[in-house]
Design a protein around this motif. Sequence first.
Motif, PDB file in Angstrom:
ATOM      1  N   MET A   1      46.202  49.098  43.389  1.00  0.00           N
ATOM      2  CA  MET A   1      46.248  48.155  42.477  1.00  0.00           C
ATOM      3  C   MET A   1      44.438  47.684  41.979  1.00  0.00           C
ATOM      4  N   VAL A   2      44.568  47.317  40.441  1.00  0.00           N
ATOM      5  CA  VAL A   2      43.552  46.690  39.652  1.00  0.00           C
ATOM      6  C   VAL A   2      43.222  45.359  39.914  1.00  0.00           C
ATOM      7  N   LYS A   3      44.210  44.454  39.382  1.00  0.00           N
ATOM      8  CA  LYS A   3      44.216  43.048  39.379  1.00  0.00           C
ATOM      9  C   LYS A   3      45.486  42.658  38.692  1.00  0.00           C
ATOM     10  N   THR A   4      45.676  41.602  39.128  1.00  0.00           N
ATOM     11  CA  THR A   4      47.880  40.791  39.087  1.00  0.00           C
ATOM     12  C   THR A   4      47.096  39.838  37.985  1.00  0.00           C
ATOM     13  N   THR A   5      47.843  39.476  36.428  1.00  0.00           N
ATOM     14  CA  THR A   5      47.216  39.608  34.916  1.00  0.00           C
ATOM     15  C   THR A   5      48.335  38.416  34.709  1.00  0.00           C
ATOM     16  N   GLN A   7      47.210  38.023  31.550  1.00  0.00           N
ATOM     17  CA  GLN A   7      47.915  38.197  30.063  1.00  0.00           C
ATOM     18  C   GLN A   7      48.323  39.591  29.539  1.00  0.00           C
ATOM     19  N   ILE A  10      42.938  43.489  29.524  1.00  0.00           N
ATOM     20  CA  ILE A  10      42.757  43.620  30.781  1.00  0.00           C
ATOM     21  C   ILE A  10      40.947  44.738  30.680  1.00  0.00           C
ATOM     22  N   THR A  11      39.668  43.713  31.060  1.00  0.00           N
ATOM     23  CA  THR A  11      38.484  45.327  30.912  1.00  0.00           C
ATOM     24  C   THR A  11      37.981  45.463  32.727  1.00  0.00           C
ATOM     25  N   VAL A  12      38.771  46.861  32.453  1.00  0.00           N
ATOM     26  CA  VAL A  12      38.028  46.650  34.198  1.00  0.00           C
ATOM     27  C   VAL A  12      36.684  47.353  33.813  1.00  0.00           C
ATOM     28  N   LYS A  13      35.862  46.659  35.089  1.00  0.00           N
ATOM     29  CA  LYS A  13      34.252  47.397  35.036  1.00  0.00           C
ATOM     30  C   LYS A  13      34.030  47.530  36.106  1.00  0.00           C
TER      31      LYS A  13
END
Length: 141
Positions: A1-5, A7, A10-13
């Motif tokens: 999992m990268v991120k829960t948002t 929005q 999303i921008t993955v850095k």
Amino acid sequence: MVKTTGQNDITVKGLSRAEVYKFRVRAYSISGSKKLYGKYSAVLKTATAPKKPVLSVKKASKTSVKLSWKQGSKADGFVIYMQTGKDGFKKVKNVSAETTAYTKKNLKKGRTYQFKIRSYKKAGSSKVYSKYSKTLSVKLR
């Protein structure tokens, strides 16, 4: 999992250069204290741009120019561009990642030619391009 948002984008850095990445998403809703998840989306395949190549250009003969470059990080290939006079840059050639030199022949004496190059990484059926190299000029005499 990268991120829960909450929005829609999303921008993955912090990703590595010239790497292929796969992403998928799924929606969720909250019912009381539980998260109810939907189905995953189709997988999106994308890549990060390779490092821009460092270009060298020199006269090879009265009517040809030799270009050479340092291979970018994990590039899948390169695109060479040329400009003559006030016309815009035009694509000259696509070359493989193993290629680090190209000779442009059948040029005209007395003209100045400008060259630049960029690398790319394939991600499925699309390509992600690096920034252009520095533009270099050579005049044939």
